[in-house]
Write a protein that holds these residues in place. Sequence first.
Motif, PDB file in Angstrom:
ATOM      1  N   ASN A 594      21.311  61.918  47.200  1.00  0.00           N
ATOM      2  CA  ASN A 594      21.729  62.857  48.235  1.00  0.00           C
ATOM      3  C   ASN A 594      21.283  64.283  47.909  1.00  0.00           C
ATOM      4  O   ASN A 594      20.825  65.026  48.784  1.00  0.00           O
ATOM      5  N   GLU A 595      21.419  64.673  46.633  1.00  0.00           N
ATOM      6  CA  GLU A 595      21.098  66.041  46.239  1.00  0.00           C
ATOM      7  C   GLU A 595      19.597  66.336  46.259  1.00  0.00           C
ATOM      8  O   GLU A 595      19.191  67.484  46.411  1.00  0.00           O
ATOM      9  N   TRP A 596      18.787  65.298  46.111  1.00  0.00           N
ATOM     10  CA  TRP A 596      17.337  65.487  46.032  1.00  0.00           C
ATOM     11  C   TRP A 596      16.606  64.825  47.191  1.00  0.00           C
ATOM     12  O   TRP A 596      15.393  64.566  47.116  1.00  0.00           O
ATOM     13  N   GLU A 597      17.286  64.600  48.297  1.00  0.00           N
ATOM     14  CA  GLU A 597      16.709  63.827  49.395  1.00  0.00           C
ATOM     15  C   GLU A 597      15.460  64.458  49.987  1.00  0.00           C
ATOM     16  O   GLU A 597      14.554  63.757  50.427  1.00  0.00           O
ATOM     17  N   GLN A 598      15.404  65.815  50.027  1.00  0.00           N
ATOM     18  CA  GLN A 598      14.229  66.436  50.644  1.00  0.00           C
ATOM     19  C   GLN A 598      12.962  66.245  49.830  1.00  0.00           C
ATOM     20  O   GLN A 598      11.861  66.447  50.324  1.00  0.00           O
ATOM     21  N   PHE A 599      13.088  65.836  48.565  1.00  0.00           N
ATOM     22  CA  PHE A 599      11.920  65.610  47.723  1.00  0.00           C
ATOM     23  C   PHE A 599      11.545  64.137  47.641  1.00  0.00           C
ATOM     24  O   PHE A 599      10.606  63.777  46.921  1.00  0.00           O
ATOM     25  N   LEU A 600      12.276  63.288  48.375  1.00  0.00           N
ATOM     26  CA  LEU A 600      12.060  61.853  48.284  1.00  0.00           C
ATOM     27  C   LEU A 600      11.544  61.285  49.597  1.00  0.00           C
ATOM     28  O   LEU A 600      11.891  61.780  50.674  1.00  0.00           O
ATOM     29  N   HIS A 601      10.730  60.280  49.488  1.00  0.00           N
ATOM     30  CA  HIS A 601      10.261  59.537  50.656  1.00  0.00           C
ATOM     31  C   HIS A 601      11.080  58.257  50.738  1.00  0.00           C
ATOM     32  O   HIS A 601      11.126  57.475  49.795  1.00  0.00           O
ATOM     33  N   GLU A 602      11.778  58.069  51.855  1.00  0.00           N
ATOM     34  CA  GLU A 602      12.655  56.912  52.011  1.00  0.00           C
ATOM     35  C   GLU A 602      11.979  55.846  52.866  1.00  0.00           C
ATOM     36  O   GLU A 602      11.505  56.123  53.966  1.00  0.00           O
ATOM     37  N   LEU A 603      11.903  54.634  52.341  1.00  0.00           N
ATOM     38  CA  LEU A 603      11.312  53.502  53.045  1.00  0.00           C
ATOM     39  C   LEU A 603      12.344  52.385  53.139  1.00  0.00           C
ATOM     40  O   LEU A 603      13.342  52.380  52.417  1.00  0.00           O
ATOM     41  N   GLU A 604      12.104  51.445  54.037  1.00  0.00           N
ATOM     42  CA  GLU A 604      12.984  50.286  54.118  1.00  0.00           C
ATOM     43  C   GLU A 604      12.146  49.023  53.926  1.00  0.00           C
ATOM     44  O   GLU A 604      11.140  48.819  54.597  1.00  0.00           O
ATOM     45  N   LYS A 605      12.572  48.201  52.996  1.00  0.00           N
ATOM     46  CA  LYS A 605      11.876  46.956  52.703  1.00  0.00           C
ATOM     47  C   LYS A 605      12.914  45.898  52.372  1.00  0.00           C
ATOM     48  O   LYS A 605      13.824  46.131  51.579  1.00  0.00           O
ATOM     49  N   ASP A 606      12.747  44.726  52.999  1.00  0.00           N
ATOM     50  CA  ASP A 606      13.694  43.615  52.794  1.00  0.00           C
ATOM     51  C   ASP A 606      15.120  44.077  53.052  1.00  0.00           C
ATOM     52  O   ASP A 606      16.054  43.765  52.293  1.00  0.00           O
ATOM     53  N   SER A 607      15.292  44.874  54.120  1.00  0.00           N
ATOM     54  CA  SER A 607      16.615  45.360  54.553  1.00  0.00           C
ATOM     55  C   SER A 607      17.279  46.252  53.502  1.00  0.00           C
ATOM     56  O   SER A 607      18.503  46.413  53.506  1.00  0.00           O
ATOM     57  N   GLN A 608      16.489  46.825  52.612  1.00  0.00           N
ATOM     58  CA  GLN A 608      17.019  47.736  51.602  1.00  0.00           C
ATOM     59  C   GLN A 608      16.278  49.071  51.672  1.00  0.00           C
ATOM     60  O   GLN A 608      15.061  49.112  51.844  1.00  0.00           O
TER      61      GLN A 608
END
Length: 657
Positions: A594-608
């Motif tokens: 949560n604290e570093w979300e702007q520096f992370l790329h979030e993907l979804e794979k296998d419903s995760q």
Amino acid sequence: MLRRALVIGINRYPYLEDSKGKSQHLTYSAGDAEEIGRVLSKYGRFQVTRLPETFTGDAMQVDKMGLVDQDTLETEISQLFNPTDGYIPSTALLFFAGHGLQGTLPPNEEVKGYLATSQADNECKYAVSFDWLFQQLIASPVTNQIVWLDCCHSGEFTNLFAQANAENGGKTNNVNRLFIAACRESEIAYSGIGGHGLLTSVLLKGLDPAQNIKGEWITSTSLNDFVHTESRIDPVINTFGQRFRSNCYGEQIDFWQKLGEEVRGDQSPPDAGESISSSSQNQFSALIADKTQDFVGREYVFNAIAQFISSQPKGYFTITGDPGQGKSAILAKYVQDIGCIAHFNVQVVGPKTAGEFLKSVCTQLIDRYFSSSRTLPSNATEDGQFLGQLLEEVAARKNNKPVIIAVDALDEVDSNSDRNANILYLPPYLPEGIYFVMTIRRGVEVPFITYTPQDILSLLDYQEDSQRDVRQYIQNRINGSERLRSRIEERRETLLEFIDKIAAKSENNFMYLRYVLEDIEKGLYQDLTLERFPQGLQSYYEFHWRRMGMTATPLPDEKIKIVYILGEVRQPVSRQQICDFSGEDTRTVQTVLNEWEQFLHELEKDSQKRYIVYHASFRDFLHRKDILEKTGVTIPGINQLIAKDQLNKWRNRRRRE
């Protein structure tokens, strides 16, 4: 090749009066110019300048209520055909929609035609003469010259060239021209057909890439023929009694390819890039969409590329710059606009080896230039031999058009994948007509030797241009976000002050702007004045590091370890995987995410949900010696944690088997 267009649509004419003394304002001219500009930009990658222009939403548009004076009109036309910026386009196109005038000149009272500016009156004062426009084209160094005039009396302009052509025996002096006028010199040009002028509506129809024969080119010749045919057979045009005037001189000028009937019906025509480079667009579509979001400017880069391609028979053009300056975004925009063959090296979650490059580029070349029966041989990815052979074959099939291959991020290529050859097995020799446009981080050396022309553009050499683009980017973000505007008001800053201060803090780094503007929009750091914001991208990372308590006493070792694990993994990982690597519970891991979300790329794979560091510059920050010394972390130690967990899981699988 560099193609420029100036589209002019003037609705407002306060000094032109009818017989009752009422101003002769127009309704459709601005819309005509905007639609022509949109088509030229979308399908032909013209760099479009608009007059008058205004910023609406997230783009420049022709201003329906704007005014254009004589000086502005003459200056912009002169810059189009006789540029002083050092970049001579291969094609220059002028479109004008507005009032056309006729007046008499002493002493012979000769009747002359004019383009009406917003200053123009009934005596043609402050109007721009067709004679002046004729002289601009005669003096122009541009090889392909196009003029479309949707205004009254515009046939007089085409008459000037028809007469000059007859007088010099049809010699074109290696200049190719297409002139289309809405009517004869003595006629009125009408509008209001489908919301457009008569000529504009026909031009849009003739330029539509969704025509019957897929793969054929829309050219100056085909458009000239189309206009002549429509003028004869269209019942609406015949009703008005308006006769188009159209002439071609010299060689054929190519606009773009037809897309074919499959895009008709309920489907809208795809962008030019999607239509002519489906394989590269499909493979990298998500990356291109992400990199080009909120893209602005960088015309100086595109101009330099076009100049290189137009002046060299073949070669390598390389863009260099620091992390966050927008190298990948520039290349993604270039690919999106011209639809060239492309390959993006991605250090994480993507291709980064020579074999992957060879497979990607060779497949795209085969798809575009050969029949569907041709396949990729099994040895194509072993070395550069097949790529070199394929480029020779493509050069023989290119139909006098450049073949451009865009390659991003040479610095992110796996250095062990090309066995001491040129990086990615790039050919040291290129056939004529083959061009590579590449990007690489400044200061990174890679194995590359070539015996063909090459040019290197450093983004750091264009500080003034970059500053202008940075300011436009900030302005666009402000215009597109009511919340951001509210945050600026809360800070009691004017918009100009805000733009000035943030642009200066950014050091022309777009990654900095992406992070900082998002933070401000969220209401973070309200306790800080803009003067106290960090200077530059690396300082911003350090600033956020401190704000997240990573330098507290005692050190938050658990959080530091989790952030470093995110920096070292080379594939997106789930929250549970991070827990396994770090030995920390899900609550602690989620807090860090949560604290570093702007520096992370979030993907979804296998419903995760899975996470990976968004930009390599953040990993550079984590690797800085001073940061490592303060945390007590070692990079080998972090990698050992990851490897140990992976090894334990492998052993457990083996036992179960």
